[in-house]
Design a protein around this motif. Structure first.
Motif, PDB file in Angstrom:
ATOM      1  N   GLU A 670       1.039  -1.174   0.495  1.00  0.00           N
ATOM      2  CA  GLU A 670       0.912  -0.369   0.058  1.00  0.00           C
ATOM      3  C   GLU A 670       0.519   1.751  -0.017  1.00  0.00           C
ATOM      4  O   GLU A 670       1.119   1.903   1.118  1.00  0.00           O
ATOM      5  N   MET A 671       1.263   1.578  -0.994  1.00  0.00           N
ATOM      6  CA  MET A 671       2.176   2.528  -1.420  1.00  0.00           C
ATOM      7  C   MET A 671       1.331   3.910  -2.288  1.00  0.00           C
ATOM      8  O   MET A 671       1.667   2.382  -3.666  1.00  0.00           O
ATOM      9  N   PHE A 672       1.292   4.451  -2.096  1.00  0.00           N
ATOM     10  CA  PHE A 672       0.279   5.237  -2.992  1.00  0.00           C
ATOM     11  C   PHE A 672       1.061   7.040  -3.803  1.00  0.00           C
ATOM     12  O   PHE A 672       2.109   7.109  -2.158  1.00  0.00           O
ATOM     13  N   ALA A 673       0.563   7.159  -4.394  1.00  0.00           N
ATOM     14  CA  ALA A 673       0.563   8.958  -4.903  1.00  0.00           C
ATOM     15  C   ALA A 673      -0.004  10.060  -4.910  1.00  0.00           C
ATOM     16  O   ALA A 673      -1.209   9.327  -6.516  1.00  0.00           O
ATOM     17  N   THR A 674       0.007  10.576  -4.441  1.00  0.00           N
ATOM     18  CA  THR A 674      -1.257  12.429  -4.941  1.00  0.00           C
ATOM     19  C   THR A 674      -0.033  12.481  -5.890  1.00  0.00           C
ATOM     20  O   THR A 674       0.592  12.537  -6.059  1.00  0.00           O
ATOM     21  N   LEU A 675      -1.183  13.206  -7.168  1.00  0.00           N
ATOM     22  CA  LEU A 675      -0.591  14.291  -8.281  1.00  0.00           C
ATOM     23  C   LEU A 675      -1.244  15.649  -8.828  1.00  0.00           C
ATOM     24  O   LEU A 675      -2.800  15.406  -8.812  1.00  0.00           O
ATOM     25  N   GLN A 688      -5.203  23.957 -17.424  1.00  0.00           N
ATOM     26  CA  GLN A 688      -6.231  22.663 -16.298  1.00  0.00           C
ATOM     27  C   GLN A 688      -5.898  22.231 -15.290  1.00  0.00           C
ATOM     28  O   GLN A 688      -4.851  22.536 -15.123  1.00  0.00           O
ATOM     29  N   PHE A 689      -6.105  21.797 -14.089  1.00  0.00           N
ATOM     30  CA  PHE A 689      -6.054  21.117 -13.173  1.00  0.00           C
ATOM     31  C   PHE A 689      -6.429  19.792 -12.958  1.00  0.00           C
ATOM     32  O   PHE A 689      -7.770  19.677 -12.934  1.00  0.00           O
ATOM     33  N   LEU A 690      -5.912  19.253 -12.449  1.00  0.00           N
ATOM     34  CA  LEU A 690      -5.801  17.898 -12.670  1.00  0.00           C
ATOM     35  C   LEU A 690      -5.305  17.331 -11.337  1.00  0.00           C
ATOM     36  O   LEU A 690      -4.105  16.719 -11.007  1.00  0.00           O
ATOM     37  N   LYS A 691      -6.351  17.032 -10.131  1.00  0.00           N
ATOM     38  CA  LYS A 691      -5.947  17.045  -9.030  1.00  0.00           C
ATOM     39  C   LYS A 691      -5.850  15.715  -8.462  1.00  0.00           C
ATOM     40  O   LYS A 691      -7.523  15.091  -7.643  1.00  0.00           O
ATOM     41  N   ILE A 692      -4.960  14.450  -8.303  1.00  0.00           N
ATOM     42  CA  ILE A 692      -5.185  13.401  -7.599  1.00  0.00           C
ATOM     43  C   ILE A 692      -5.185  12.798  -6.250  1.00  0.00           C
ATOM     44  O   ILE A 692      -3.802  12.865  -6.115  1.00  0.00           O
ATOM     45  N   GLY A 693      -6.117  13.066  -5.469  1.00  0.00           N
ATOM     46  CA  GLY A 693      -6.496  12.951  -4.026  1.00  0.00           C
ATOM     47  C   GLY A 693      -5.102  14.239  -3.046  1.00  0.00           C
ATOM     48  O   GLY A 693      -4.409  13.911  -2.524  1.00  0.00           O
ATOM     49  N   GLU A 709     -10.528  23.041  -5.991  1.00  0.00           N
ATOM     50  CA  GLU A 709      -9.866  21.952  -5.343  1.00  0.00           C
ATOM     51  C   GLU A 709     -11.089  20.885  -6.337  1.00  0.00           C
ATOM     52  O   GLU A 709     -11.692  20.852  -7.015  1.00  0.00           O
ATOM     53  N   ALA A 710     -10.216  19.567  -6.371  1.00  0.00           N
ATOM     54  CA  ALA A 710     -11.327  18.723  -6.495  1.00  0.00           C
ATOM     55  C   ALA A 710     -11.200  17.203  -5.859  1.00  0.00           C
ATOM     56  O   ALA A 710     -10.255  17.835  -4.744  1.00  0.00           O
ATOM     57  N   SER A 711     -11.928  16.634  -5.937  1.00  0.00           N
ATOM     58  CA  SER A 711     -12.058  15.217  -5.101  1.00  0.00           C
ATOM     59  C   SER A 711     -11.786  13.629  -5.950  1.00  0.00           C
ATOM     60  O   SER A 711     -12.530  13.266  -7.022  1.00  0.00           O
ATOM     61  N   ASN A 712     -10.075  13.548  -5.810  1.00  0.00           N
ATOM     62  CA  ASN A 712      -9.688  12.653  -6.921  1.00  0.00           C
ATOM     63  C   ASN A 712      -9.298  11.112  -5.352  1.00  0.00           C
ATOM     64  O   ASN A 712      -8.188  12.479  -4.741  1.00  0.00           O
ATOM     65  N   GLU A 724     -11.183  14.401 -12.514  1.00  0.00           N
ATOM     66  CA  GLU A 724     -12.228  15.438 -12.722  1.00  0.00           C
ATOM     67  C   GLU A 724     -11.240  16.569 -13.091  1.00  0.00           C
ATOM     68  O   GLU A 724     -10.383  17.443 -12.422  1.00  0.00           O
ATOM     69  N   ILE A 725     -11.323  16.847 -14.356  1.00  0.00           N
ATOM     70  CA  ILE A 725     -10.830  18.337 -14.693  1.00  0.00           C
ATOM     71  C   ILE A 725     -11.235  20.278 -13.740  1.00  0.00           C
ATOM     72  O   ILE A 725     -12.812  20.112 -14.430  1.00  0.00           O
TER      73      ILE A 725
END
Length: 816
Positions: A670-675, A688-693, A709-712, A724-725
């Motif tokens: 369980e090693m993950f990354a936000t972007l 354009q914003f692409l927010k992943i966590g 902000e965005a929820s991913n 979500e863009i």
């Protein structure tokens, strides 16, 4: 109608006559090629003349060297070539014929003796040396003892024969039409000239109206090659031909100077077409002739006149065909350009075919994903589900015949209602359950079996949905690859467009400011996509490309033009290459600050700024879950994949989905990354914003703050998710602030970090991106009394209107 037909008839007649002449000419050339090359008469004529060739009165290295080459290259024509050589030698003198015959016999003996040996190309020249030397020594020894001078002649003849074999080995194959590479190298050109001069040596003594045939033909060849190849080739032909002919006839030594000077002068005057080259030969003949005896001037002028007459009568098609073989000529350049164009077209066509393949694959996956389950499919799955339940609960029931045979429809509908109720709420409605209990004798057993089977049913449905989502991702990825390859094919086919008016304006403007323009190529003048290349000469380059030429182009094209690339010659007046393109409307100035947990050296946060093609600028922050080396590995890998995929031109949304799939597949724990990714269009400042966590971002516009902000979920947790863009239009002097969760969640004893950050950002009196990044990081650390409890990263970008360093320079036409 009749008048139009009568007008068309002469044109059709002329076209028909032209086609007939072309066919007749083609048949004639084919017949000549068959006789001269295929049947070998060209080689036999060459052999006859080389058999007669003698230099320095007694030295004849040509005949045996020619036969040795034919033995090695065209063995099937060697015997007839030998007969031709012997006939030529006998036409010169009987004694010379005997020498050639003995030399040929010695060579044939040695070649036959060592025919199984390897490296024949190395042995044949040695055989020629031994055959020439041994035969000449035998001939001299019969008459008298050899003197030192005769020994020297024998060695010279042997060495020349050996060298001529190597020369003829490169020259003779050039006469074959089956040659794969039609372009002549420089050494091949020289070897061919030596072969021609050697052949001309065999015509010494032949005259026509007092004119020497070898002089007429030698000047004719000089005219041809000076006209085709210019001064360098013409003078080279003159020197080599004149030297060999002067060795054959020492009295004609001055002819070397005449041919060399005429070839040089004719090459310099080739811009005057055939008359200019002919004038060069006449001028050379007069200038060299006045140094000699006046009695020799008249025959020399006659020889020149005959050569010029042959030159003027030579068909232009022959010159064009020969020009294609010699590097540096216009026809050769056109041939190479056509070849490169053909290769480019084939490559682009192949890339487009691959693009079509990927597009078809994408369509097939998209079609499979878009298929909606029809009623029959749903009914089939329900039937299978109920059959499994029935097998476990109703198979051994004594009432199964009543339920499933006599009252099938009612039983099926009740059990279908039970299934739907369990799926929706875990338990069927009371009304449905009460009705089923009154109908079935074992309701609880059926209900338990249905609950047990529903888990498998839902798992199957989930798996099917995952397959469909995977197909959709593959379709998007293939579509992205197809678009990239299609764009690449268009780039390959980028042609030089014709913009005559703008080209004249640019040439005139550069001439006015004193620029020495050598070449101008205009590929595109589209607004925002200008592409111009030029070659100029500068005595001392001091940035004129950006200071003078770019402002002039900006004024002509009515948009800001800048230097994209420049390659300046290292010496004065050398050719310098400059490429110009449209300047971007906006530029981005960035600043960044980060800190590792506990003040360490390894941070789990990573950030990057990427200059993408098509005028886009990307900023990204990735936060690996946790801290330390492993978290850093995850964040660095995420940004590395992002950069590589985005730079190929694949859309951002598809790129992120692809990275997520890669990380999800390769993560074993369980090693993950936000972007947090922001892609800015430098032509219109649209982002354009692409927010992943990731944490929210802020746009500062004067005293106004805009929260993005965005929820991913973080990347790598689930294989499929919708990105979500968020879009935003930036304005000049806007500040874009992106941060990791260590910054956003970092302030201690602050109830609402959102309001606190907005206040801190609004109160900052600086607009410098680096200073803002440093101040935000410092403020967060201060709230924790200097302790850093998590990795922190903040990246700030300032959007600025692109103002060129040099203003437009208007160029006005010169008044008449």
């Amino acid at each position: 109608m009749m008048e139009s037909l009568s007008r068309l008839q002469p044109k059709a007649f002329v076209a028909q006559r032209t086609n007939q002449l072309d066919k007749l000419r083609g048949r004639l050339y084919a017949k000549l090629k068959m006789i001269l090359v295929d049947r070998g008469w060209l080689f036999y004529m060459i052999g006859f003349l080389l058999g007669r060739a003698v230099i320095l009165s007694v030295v004849s290295p040509f005949a045996v060297a020619f036969l040795a080459t034919m033995w090695l290259v065209y063995k099937e024509k060697a015997f007839k070539s030998m007969i031709a050589v012997l006939l030529g030698a006998l036409s010169y003198s009987v004694q010379h014929g005997i020498f050639i015959a003995l030399g040929v016999l010695v060579f044939i003996f040695l070649a036959g003796l060592f025919k199984q040996a390897k490296n024949q190309q190395m042995l044949i020249p040695l055989f020629v040396f031994f055959a020439s030397v041994s035969t000449r020594v035998f001939q001299y020894s019969i008459e008298q003892q050899l003197a030192a001078y005769e020994w020297m002649l024998v060695l010279v003849e042997g060495v020349l024969g050996t060298v001529l074999v190597l020369i003829f080995m490169q020259s003779i194959p050039l006469l074959s039409p089956k040659r794969y590479n039609p372009v002549l190298k420089n050494e091949e050109i020289v070897c061919m000239i030596i072969l021609l001069a050697s052949i001309l040596t065999g015509t010494i003594g032949w005259t026509l109206y007092g004119a020497s045939i070898e002089q007429v033909l030698s000047r004719y060849f000089v005219l041809i090659l000076a006209y085709i190849g210019g001064a360098a080739i013409g003078s080279t032909v003159g020197v080599v031909t004149g030297l060999i002919l002067s060795l054959a006839n020492v009295a004609s030594l001055y002819q070397m100077s005449l041919l060399a000077f005429s070839g040089l002068l004719g090459g310099l005057l080739k811009e005057g077409k055939k008359p200019g080259v002919a004038i060069g030969l006449f001028v050379g003949t007069f200038l060299i002739g006045i140094y000699g005896n006046m009695t020799a001037l008249i025959p020399s002028i006659l020889e020149t006149s005959m050569a010029v007459t042959l030159f003027l009568l030579t068909p232009a098609a022959w010159f064009k065909s020969l020009s294609r073989l010699i590097p540096g000529t216009e026809e050769y350049t056109k041939e190479q350009e056509q070849y490169l164009q053909k290769v480019r077209n084939v490559t682009a066509q192949r890339v487009e075919q691959f693009s079509g393949v990927f597009q078809a694959l994408s369509n097939s996956f998209a079609t499979a994903e878009a298929q909606i389950e029809d009623e029959q499919e749903v009914q089939r799955e329900t039937d299978y589900f109920l059959s499994q339940v029935t097998e476990k609960s109703c198979q051994n029931c004594f009432m199964k015949e009543r339920c499933w045979q006599k009252e099938f429809d009612k039983t099926y509908s009740l059990m279908e209602l039970l299934k739907d109720g369990i799926q929706e709420g875990g338990r069927p409605p009371k009304k449905t359950m009460r009705e089923f209990e009154n109908f079935c004798v074992k309701p609880q057993k059926v209900l338990d079996a249905m609950k047990e089977e529903i888990s498998y049913f839902e798992a199957n449905q989930k798996l099917k949905q995952q397959v469909l989502e995977s197909k959709k991702l593959v379709a998007d990825q293939l579509q992205g690859v197809s678009e990239v390859m299609e764009d690449f094919a268009k780039e390959i086919l980028k042609e030089r467009e014709h913009h005559e008016q703008q080209e004249l304006q640019i040439v005139h403007a550069l001439k006015q400011i004193g620029m020495e323009l050598e070449k101008l190529e205009i590929y595109s003048l589209d607004k925002g996509n200008v592409d111009i290349e030029m070659t100029l000469t500068f005595y001392d380059y001091r940035g004129e490309g950006a200071k003078l030429i770019a402002p002039v182009l900006s004024d002509i094209l009515k948009e800001v033009i800048v230097v994209k690339q420049e390659e300046i010659a290292p010496f004065p007046n050398g050719y310098s290459y400059l490429a110009f393109g449209s300047a971007r409307e906006f530029v981005v100035e960035t600043g960044a600050a980060n800190a590792a947990k506990g003040g360490g050296l390894i941070s789990g946060d990573s950030y990057t700024t990427i200059e993408l093609g098509a005028g886009k600028y990307a900023m990204a922050i990735s936060d690996g879950m946790g801290n330390g080396a492993r978290a850093q590995e995850e964040s660095v890998e995420t940004l590395r994949l992002l950069q590589q995929i985005l730079q190929t031109g694949i859309p951002e949304k598809v790129a992120i989905k692809s990275i997520n799939s890669i990380l999800a597949l390769r993560s074993t724990d369980e090693m993950f990354a936000t972007l947090d990714l922001a892609v800015i269009d430098l032509h219109n400042a649209f982002v354009q914003f692409l927010k992943i966590g990731s944490s929210p971002s802020f746009v500062k516009r004067g005293n106004e703050l805009i929260k993005i902000e965005a929820s991913n979920l973080p990347m790598g947790i689930i294989q499929e998710f919708d990105v979500e863009i968020v879009n935003e239009q930036l304005l000049p002097d806007d500040l874009l602030i992106m941060m990791s969760d260590g910054i956003f969640d970092g302030p201690k004893h602050i109830e609402n970090t959102d309001i606190w950050l907005k206040r801190k950002i609004r109160d900052m009196r600086t607009n410098d991106p680096q200073e803002i990044a440093d101040l935000i990081l410092e403020e967060v650390i201060r709230t924790r009394a200097g302790e850093i409890e998590d990795d922190m990263t903040v990246v700030v970008a300032k959007i600025k209107k692109n103002i060129p360093k040099w203003a437009r320079a208007p160029i006005y036409p010169v008044s008449s």
